[in-house]
Design an enzyme around this catalytic site. Sequence first.
Site, mmCIF file in Angstrom:
data_model
loop_
_atom_site.group_PDB
_atom_site.id
_atom_site.type_symbol
_atom_site.label_atom_id
_atom_site.label_comp_id
_atom_site.label_asym_id
_atom_site.label_seq_id
_atom_site.Cartn_x
_atom_site.Cartn_y
_atom_site.Cartn_z
ATOM 1 N N CYS A 59 -2.584 4.711 6.420
ATOM 2 C CA CYS A 59 -4.258 4.657 6.525
ATOM 3 C C CYS A 59 -4.499 4.793 8.054
ATOM 4 O O CYS A 59 -3.658 4.824 8.853
ATOM 5 C CB CYS A 59 -4.835 3.375 6.078
ATOM 6 S SG CYS A 59 -4.368 2.015 7.072
ATOM 7 N N CYS B 82 0.849 -1.241 -0.035
ATOM 8 C CA CYS B 82 0.143 0.111 -0.129
ATOM 9 C C CYS B 82 0.993 1.304 -0.018
ATOM 10 O O CYS B 82 0.405 2.243 -0.047
ATOM 11 C CB CYS B 82 -0.952 -0.044 1.315
ATOM 12 S SG CYS B 82 0.084 -0.078 2.701
ATOM 13 N N ASP C 35 2.464 2.497 2.594
ATOM 14 C CA ASP C 35 2.470 3.164 3.870
ATOM 15 C C ASP C 35 3.840 3.058 4.548
ATOM 16 O O ASP C 35 4.547 1.968 4.508
ATOM 17 C CB ASP C 35 1.262 2.535 4.707
ATOM 18 C CG ASP C 35 -0.004 2.947 4.115
ATOM 19 O OD1 ASP C 35 -0.105 3.861 3.353
ATOM 20 O OD2 ASP C 35 -1.015 2.699 4.415
ATOM 21 N N CYS D 195 -1.961 -3.960 8.534
ATOM 22 C CA CYS D 195 -1.789 -2.529 9.032
ATOM 23 C C CYS D 195 -1.111 -2.667 10.173
ATOM 24 O O CYS D 195 -0.270 -1.915 10.447
ATOM 25 C CB CYS D 195 -2.789 -1.530 8.913
ATOM 26 S SG CYS D 195 -3.934 -1.311 7.423
HETATM 27 FE FE1 FES Z 1 -1.222 0.469 4.133
HETATM 28 FE FE2 FES Z 1 -2.926 0.215 6.082
HETATM 29 S S1 FES Z 1 -3.629 0.326 4.020
HETATM 30 S S2 FES Z 1 -0.937 0.010 6.290
#
Ligand code: FES
Length: 147
Positions: free
Chosen positions: A60, A34, A36, A104
């Site tokens: 997120c 993602c 992140d 996550c």
């Molecule tokens: Fe990337 Fe939650 S969608 S850590």
Amino acid sequence: MAYSEKVMEHFTNPRNMGEIENPSGVGTVGNAQCGDIMRVYFDIDEAGIIQDVKFKTFGCAAAVATSSMATELVKGKSVQEALEVTNTAVCEALDGLPPIKVHCSLLAEEAIHAALWDYAEKNNIVIEGLKKPKSDIHEDDELEEEY
Ligand code: FES
């Protein structure tokens, strides 16, 4: 998908957000899936107690909330106790995460481990049970099955 009240509360009012200058240990972990990223900073005293912890998370709502809760859980603990703060413990403390968001919460656990590893390396010590951190949580193939 519904977030628990605690998740929403930690997301809108995250604890320990920021950074520490000259940290005792710092660790950064990314989730390639993602994009992140989370970075954790520790201020650890001579007795090995985590006096302060700060984080920066580019991610997120679940990543921010778990970062906030995870830092709350490790603050004031010894480095050894901090190792026991798993993503499951963090999820439980937040009254759970929607199943597709559980991955996550790994970001916080791995970033804490990475910062502990950095601290151990800087001080030439071994933290029992701590494995060399991955720079990306998806280096672990087992996780792929969850998608
Ligand atoms: Fe990337 Fe939650 S969608 S850590």
